[in-house]
Design a protein around this motif. Sequence first.
Motif, mmCIF file in Angstrom:
data_model
loop_
_atom_site.group_PDB
_atom_site.id
_atom_site.type_symbol
_atom_site.label_atom_id
_atom_site.label_comp_id
_atom_site.label_asym_id
_atom_site.label_seq_id
_atom_site.Cartn_x
_atom_site.Cartn_y
_atom_site.Cartn_z
ATOM 1 N N GLU A 206 0.833 -1.197 0.000
ATOM 2 C CA GLU A 206 0.000 0.000 0.000
ATOM 3 C C GLU A 206 0.870 1.251 0.000
ATOM 4 N N ASP A 207 0.311 2.326 -0.573
ATOM 5 C CA ASP A 207 1.054 3.580 -0.644
ATOM 6 C C ASP A 207 1.400 4.126 0.732
ATOM 7 N N TYR A 208 0.497 3.920 1.715
ATOM 8 C CA TYR A 208 0.770 4.545 3.013
ATOM 9 C C TYR A 208 1.939 3.897 3.739
ATOM 10 N N ILE A 209 2.306 2.684 3.347
ATOM 11 C CA ILE A 209 3.511 2.079 3.916
ATOM 12 C C ILE A 209 4.744 2.791 3.347
ATOM 13 N N LYS A 210 4.657 3.129 2.060
ATOM 14 C CA LYS A 210 5.732 3.910 1.425
ATOM 15 C C LYS A 210 5.855 5.268 2.118
ATOM 16 N N THR A 211 4.707 5.896 2.386
ATOM 17 C CA THR A 211 4.722 7.180 3.090
ATOM 18 C C THR A 211 5.394 7.034 4.452
ATOM 19 N N ALA A 212 5.033 5.966 5.164
ATOM 20 C CA ALA A 212 5.600 5.756 6.500
ATOM 21 C C ALA A 212 7.114 5.620 6.416
ATOM 22 N N LYS A 213 7.597 4.921 5.369
ATOM 23 C CA LYS A 213 9.054 4.790 5.192
ATOM 24 C C LYS A 213 9.674 6.150 4.911
ATOM 25 N N ALA A 214 9.009 6.921 4.036
ATOM 26 C CA ALA A 214 9.551 8.228 3.669
ATOM 27 C C ALA A 214 9.539 9.185 4.858
ATOM 28 N N LYS A 215 8.652 8.907 5.844
ATOM 29 C CA LYS A 215 8.615 9.725 7.054
ATOM 30 C C LYS A 215 9.794 9.415 7.961
ATOM 31 N N GLY A 216 10.477 8.317 7.674
ATOM 32 C CA GLY A 216 11.621 7.951 8.488
ATOM 33 C C GLY A 216 11.254 7.160 9.725
ATOM 34 N N LEU A 217 10.197 6.352 9.648
ATOM 35 C CA LEU A 217 9.831 5.511 10.796
ATOM 36 C C LEU A 217 10.631 4.218 10.751
ATOM 37 N N SER A 218 10.859 3.638 11.930
ATOM 38 C CA SER A 218 11.606 2.392 11.977
ATOM 39 C C SER A 218 10.731 1.252 11.463
ATOM 40 N N PRO A 219 11.355 0.193 10.900
ATOM 41 C CA PRO A 219 10.568 -0.927 10.373
ATOM 42 C C PRO A 219 9.632 -1.529 11.422
ATOM 43 N N ILE A 220 10.070 -1.576 12.680
ATOM 44 C CA ILE A 220 9.234 -2.156 13.727
ATOM 45 C C ILE A 220 7.982 -1.314 13.943
ATOM 46 N N ARG A 221 8.166 0.004 13.965
ATOM 47 C CA ARG A 221 7.032 0.901 14.151
ATOM 48 C C ARG A 221 6.064 0.802 12.970
ATOM 49 N N ILE A 222 6.621 0.737 11.774
ATOM 50 C CA ILE A 222 5.769 0.605 10.584
ATOM 51 C C ILE A 222 4.967 -0.683 10.680
ATOM 52 N N GLU B 117 3.137 11.731 14.574
ATOM 53 C CA GLU B 117 4.043 10.593 14.647
ATOM 54 C C GLU B 117 5.457 10.969 14.196
ATOM 55 N N THR B 118 5.531 11.711 13.079
ATOM 56 C CA THR B 118 6.833 12.148 12.570
ATOM 57 C C THR B 118 7.587 12.937 13.636
ATOM 58 N N LEU B 119 6.872 13.851 14.294
ATOM 59 C CA LEU B 119 7.501 14.702 15.303
ATOM 60 C C LEU B 119 7.929 13.905 16.531
ATOM 61 N N MET B 120 7.083 12.940 16.912
ATOM 62 C CA MET B 120 7.420 12.135 18.090
ATOM 63 C C MET B 120 8.660 11.286 17.824
ATOM 64 N N VAL B 121 8.752 10.754 16.602
ATOM 65 C CA VAL B 121 9.886 9.882 16.278
ATOM 66 C C VAL B 121 11.182 10.687 16.130
#
Lengths: 310, 348
Positions: A206-222, B117-121
């Motif tokens: 899904e696109d929102y998983i790509k968004t989450a990656k681009a936000k810089g979230l860790s794989p575990i959080r995603i 979420e972005t800000l918290m991380v």
Amino acid sequence: MLAYTFKRLLAGVVTVWFIATATFIAMHSVPGDPLMNDKAVTAEIRANLEKKYGLDKSGPEQYLIFMSNMLRGDFGISFTQQNRKVNDIIRDHFPVSATLGLLAVFFAAIGGIVWGALTAIYRNRLPDIIIMFLVILGISVPSFVFAALGQLSLVKINQLLGSSVIPVAGWGTFGHMLVPSLVLGLGTMALLTRLMRSSMLEVVNEDYIKTAKAKGLSPIRIFFKHQLRNAILPVLTVLGPQIAAITTGGFVVELVFAIPGLGRYFVQAVQQLDYTVIMGTTVFYGAFLVFMVILVDIIYGFVDPRVRLQ
Amino acid sequence: MTDSILEVTDLSVEFATYGGRVKAVRGVSFDVKAGETLAIVGESGCGKSVTVQSLMGIIPMPPGEITGGVAKLNGKDILGLTSKEANEFRGVKIGMIFQDPMTSLNPTMTIGDQIAETLMVHRGMGKKDAFDRAVELLDKTKISEAAKRAKQYPFEFSGGMLQRAMIAQSLACNPSLLIADEPTTALDVTIQAQILELMSELQRTENMSIILITHDLAVVARMADRVAVMYAGQIVESGTVDEIFYESAHPYTLGLRAAMPSNKTTREKKLTPILGSPPDLFHPPTGCGYFARCPYAMKSCEKMLPPECLLTAESNHQSRCWLQHPDAPEVQELFQPARTQEEAPDAG
């Protein structure tokens, strides 16, 4: 949300009424009646019995009497078990079936979600291949085979330990419930694993998983915050009917493990054409199924915000 | 060139598929200066999205693989990092927005929570503070009643508002670069204009650079400072927006311009499409990628890849075309400053 719940409950009542009527008609269309048995009965005794159970009245009359009694929560007395109330049968044995069933659903749901998520993470690698092989087994092997195997392994374990740690059959303690509920939940667990796997693989793209990656979230959080919750939705949908199916369909496992559940009475009643028990258990199971489906739909609304307002 | 915040040199990306390896990006170099907008244009499948997504490390690997090149963000290499290393710049120094805002946000989380979420991380903010900041960001992207809207879910937003929310989310950590991957393709024209307006305004106030991926030349003309035209996984021409539009130095750029609707387009003056289709990137051509469709193609174009050459000494206008060779024939529509001015001396 309240209006939605109310509407669903109303529809549920109609469904249960329909189940009751259909069962009533089907039951009376079957040749024979509950008073036929091996012993020769004189016409006089038969007439008395028919009078006692109200079988001398016409079909529509019987239906009306049954319905008005049902509305008052009275399913009458059993034909085959002397003077035992159907309500008592349900009250005594349904909690056993329900405990077994809900425990089985619990195992199935947890197992299905965990295994399904694992297979998706290890897609096309060894853990995935092994689990998916077991899933095919779980779906295709009937539950009485697993029940027998479960019992056999319990015997072996107890022999090895030299004492009866986990009882092989019967009912009463948590030890009694563990293996039967696992066996009962196995098929559903396999089904849910498959569902969870495909759902997870769909969400990964899904696109929102790509968004989450681009936000810089860790794989575990995603995985936990974005993937899992969205992947569980389709699994939840089938959970309602599955709960009902497991709780009502456990009589084979109940029989093998000598568990005093309601399933046995349900099957016996059909064989003996015990009118009141058939009607009582069928309507009760029907109502239970309908209620579970509604309950899951309401829970679904909490997990998926898109459902709430509609 | 010291003020470049992003420098990409010779980037190559391939995808392993059942049909073989697709060479999606074949040696792309560009740089982005502070505060400017670089537009990357090209038709579908030319590698523009893959280029920026591989910079962000969000192409699926495998099957994707970065087979060569260097990308430096403020002098630090950003290719081939682990996700932990990459997360130091993703969402912090580079924000990104995508083509389809309807599917780019998590449907089961509120808009405010997703921005928070972005800000918290990255900023270590508490839940309450982060949410308050998210409301401010939504307000900044001109979403009315931001406090109420932040508590809503994506399905309660329209497409244009979702793209605003995406922009708010990407700006959360004040990035120095915003990558916009076809941000207006899925929106209707009036909303497109609003989103572009918002982007240029935020660019000024936040002082950030933008890489704008698009296939819409009208968007390029409106937004870009500089333009890179991509074809078949390569940049075929790059320069300032005026140079690209008024001194086009590659036949593909000419073709794109001819295919662009204008106010003069009437029944008499129809759009001229570029005939044919792009080359098969499973087996990319050894010569110029545009050879098969180019109306000015020469023999040498088929086998030999033209180099990227600087057209004039004073500008940064580059083209990858043999027609820029001093000995090439003259093409009237084309900007050919390097061509020897004397009319073919050896012919006479």
